[in-house]
Design a protein around this motif. Structure first.
Motif, short mmCIF file in Angstrom:
data_model
loop_
_atom_site.label_atom_id
_atom_site.label_comp_id
_atom_site.label_asym_id
_atom_site.label_seq_id
_atom_site.Cartn_x
_atom_site.Cartn_y
_atom_site.Cartn_z
N GLY A 166 0.82 -1.21 0.00
CA GLY A 166 0.00 0.00 0.00
C GLY A 166 0.85 1.25 0.00
O GLY A 166 0.55 2.23 -0.71
N LEU A 167 1.92 1.25 0.79
CA LEU A 167 2.83 2.40 0.81
C LEU A 167 3.50 2.59 -0.56
O LEU A 167 3.66 3.71 -1.03
CB LEU A 167 3.91 2.21 1.88
CG LEU A 167 3.43 2.19 3.34
CD1 LEU A 167 4.61 1.95 4.27
CD2 LEU A 167 2.72 3.50 3.71
N ALA A 168 3.88 1.47 -1.18
CA ALA A 168 4.52 1.54 -2.50
C ALA A 168 3.58 2.12 -3.54
O ALA A 168 3.99 2.91 -4.40
CB ALA A 168 5.01 0.16 -2.93
N LEU A 169 2.29 1.76 -3.48
CA LEU A 169 1.31 2.32 -4.41
C LEU A 169 1.13 3.82 -4.19
O LEU A 169 0.86 4.56 -5.14
CB LEU A 169 -0.04 1.61 -4.23
CG LEU A 169 -0.14 0.18 -4.77
CD1 LEU A 169 -1.44 -0.46 -4.32
CD2 LEU A 169 -0.05 0.17 -6.30
N ALA A 170 1.28 4.26 -2.94
CA ALA A 170 1.15 5.69 -2.63
C ALA A 170 2.41 6.45 -3.00
O ALA A 170 2.43 7.67 -2.92
CB ALA A 170 0.85 5.88 -1.15
N HIS A 171 3.43 5.71 -3.39
CA HIS A 171 4.69 6.38 -3.71
C HIS A 171 4.91 6.50 -5.21
O HIS A 171 5.07 7.60 -5.73
CB HIS A 171 5.86 5.63 -3.09
CG HIS A 171 7.19 6.21 -3.45
ND1 HIS A 171 7.51 7.53 -3.21
CD2 HIS A 171 8.27 5.67 -4.08
CE1 HIS A 171 8.73 7.77 -3.66
NE2 HIS A 171 9.20 6.67 -4.21
#
Length: 591
Positions: A166-171
């Motif tokens: 999820g963090l990677a998608l937000a990045h």
């Protein structure tokens, strides 16, 4: 001995982290940067939104980071983020390879290769998004692999992997490209994965915190007057980037030049590892192949000058293969030879890999020069702020200067009264905003290199220092010549100076079509010496299509000055229909 063995499991990764951090900080940019990096500095320092796709995770981390009381130059403090994430990426890859191969030296050599690739090294020396992407990608797949070792009991690693996802998608949107590999790996590890609803629900919920960070973009931009359509489609989805897809396909850089420049002869180890890893971790290796092929395919169809950064995911995969290949070779040497002879050959193999990797250190000067070229226009931004500009002046500046000045306003409170905008004088609304501010009595300045050739009459550009020009009101001085060109537009006068020939048109009725205008420069015998045309639309500065001219208003067309020997001018308008020129009305001769 057990204590020393346990300590080494942590001391070696710590050493990798510190060594990589030291390397990257040795070439770290010292201050303000240009381009995307400069925009990230401004967005982080002022809690703003950078270009598409917004990068909310990176921005919010940077904002928190810049609040740390390091008593340092704020721009340099923000730049420190990327060597930190770059070092973390290299360290996670080291730990991953060591766990896969049980060969510390193979993992060390492979991690060193990743650290010294020009793409990773350069981007870890400026404020860029790719080191953090590499870290999140490597961490997520390491956790997924750990889960796959005991899929029925090790749900903790799985849940943490989905949180990182999820963090990677937000990045960075490159993360979407790993979805085929992710789906394959989940099903190959546990065929009932999507039927275990409780675990599936937990995984889905753990992606939400990362994705929810995108809410920051509209929350920040809506109060500034941006529309939801622009925020969602242009910023979050990056609508403008679609134009770079399938524009051209140039396979040589993506398939050969970029990989060889970054990994050179170690690609032989990676090729070996890409096949031998099937024996050690088949499902993981299939997933790695899917990540690699998807990333390379995307880079092949995405036409941008810095396409190498979009191969970051594939670089992580190649590094894992490299370590696996080195580990497989050491395993073979151990089986082929016995006793001290085997150990000797293993060390020779490992040291050869390390020495080849260390060859990358010779790029230190090259990286330093590339980082120096990224220095932002801080000096010019400070010079503009130091000018005796009236309070609340309105500035239309190029992207990099505007970003640098905004950064100084946010971090040093330097001339906060100045309204700094990114110059978009090719946009009618932005052009009118500048003119309306002039009409309101506000001082308006734009980049000195900007000039217009078709605009409402009564505005002039006055050149100033620091490559600025002021838009100001000025009386229209012309030689009157009222002649109808057609039933809807007339020539009301002209001004002939050594710098330009300006024609003044008045619209009597709204023009239904977009017309180009022209001047023929004639000698005393009526022969054409030269010609100059103003296109019907679409110039760097808003071109004012004639279909947008308002009845009763006067518009100025600015042409090149008359060449020597000019005795008269023949002026007129025309439209282009199916490639053919159709004159509008009768041309007018000015003697």
């Amino acid at each position: 001995m057990k204590f020393l063995s346990a300590a080494s499991r942590w001391l070696v990764p710590l050493a990798v982290l510190l060594a990589t951090w030291t390397l990257y900080t040795s070439t770290l940019a010292p201050g303000l940067l240009r381009g995307d990096s400069g925009e990230f500095q401004w967005a982080m320092a002022s809690l703003n939104v950078a270009h598409a796709t917004g990068y909310p995770l990176f921005t919010l981390i940077g904002y928190a980071w810049h609040l740390l009381p390091l008593d340092a130059n704020v721009a340099w403090q923000l730049n420190l983020l990327t060597p930190f994430f770059g070092a973390l990426a290299v360290t996670v890859v080291f730990v991953f390879i060591r766990a896969l191969t049980a060969r510390t030296l193979a993992a060390l050599g492979a991690a060193l290769f990743l650290a010294l690739t020009p793409v990773m090294w350069f981007n870890a020396s400026i404020l860029e998004v790719y080191p953090l992407h590499a870290f999140l990608l490597a961490l997520m797949w390491y956790l997924l692999w750990r889960w796959s070792r005991a899929p029925q009991t090790n749900n903790g690693a799985l849940y943490l992997a989905f949180f990182v996802f999820g963090l990677a998608l937000a990045h960075h949107r490159l993360t979407i490209l790993i979805l085929p590999a992710l789906l394959y790996f989940l099903l190959a590890t546990d065929r009932q994965f999507f039927f275990k609803l409780k675990r599936l629900l937990v995984c889905a919920l753990l992606v939400v915190p990362g994705l929810s960070l995108y809410a920051y973009v509209p929350l920040r931009m809506l109060p500034e007057g941006f529309s939801l359509d622009f925020i969602f489609n242009d910023i979050i989805l990056g609508r403008e980037y679609a134009g770079s897809l399938l524009r051209e396909i140039n396979p040589l850089p993506v398939l050969v030049e970029i990989p060889f420049k970054n990994f050179h002869v170690s690609l032989a180890f990676a090729l070996l590892g890409s096949f031998t890893l099937f024996r050690r971790a088949k499902h993981l290796n299939v997933a790695l192949w899917l990540i690699y092929l998807t990333d390379v395919l995307f880079a092949l169809v995405y036409s941008v000058p810095d396409v190498e950064v979009f191969l970051t995911s594939s670089f992580v995969v190649v590094t894992l293969w490299l370590g696996a290949g080195a580990g497989a070779l050491i395993d073979w040497l151990e089986q082929r030879f016995a006793g001290t002879r085997a150990a000797r050959w293993q060390w020779v193999c490992a040291l050869a890999l390390l020495l080849i990797a260390l060859f990358g250190v010779t790029r230190w000067n090259e990286i330093n020069a590339a980082v120096a070229a990224e220095a932002g226009p801080e000096a010019r931004a400070r010079a503009l702020a130091a000018m005796n500009l009236p309070p609340a002046s309105f500035l239309e500046l190029d992207w990099e200067t505007a970003t640098a000045l905004r950064f100084l306003q946010a971090t040093e409170n330097l001339r906060p009264d100045l309204e700094t905008r990114l110059i978009e004088m090719g946009n009618r609304a932005e052009f009118w905003r500048a003119l309306q501010n002039v009409d309101a009595g506000r001082a308006v300045y734009i980049e000195g290199g900007i000039h217009w050739s078709r605009a409402p009459a009564g505005y002039v550009l006055k050149r100033l220092d620091n490559d600025l020009a002021q838009i100001a009101r000025a009386p229209v001085e012309m030689t009157r010549r009222r002649t109808a060109l057609g039933d809807r537009v007339e020539l009301v006068g002209y001004q002939n100076t050594p710098d330009a020939l300006t024609l003044y048109w008045r619209v009597k009725k709204t023009l239904a079509q977009d017309l180009a205008s022209y001047v023929h420069y004639l000698d005393a015998q009526g022969n054409k010496i030269s010609q100059d045309d103003r296109a019907a639309c679409c110039q760097a500065v808003y071109g004012y299509r004639t279909s947008e001219w308002e009845p009763g208003h006067i518009y100025a067309d600015v042409f090149k000055p008359a060449p020597p020997g000019t005795a008269s001018f023949l002026v007129g308008m025309y439209e282009t229909v199916n490639g053919d020129i159709e004159p509008y009305g009768e041309p007018v001769e000015i003697k």
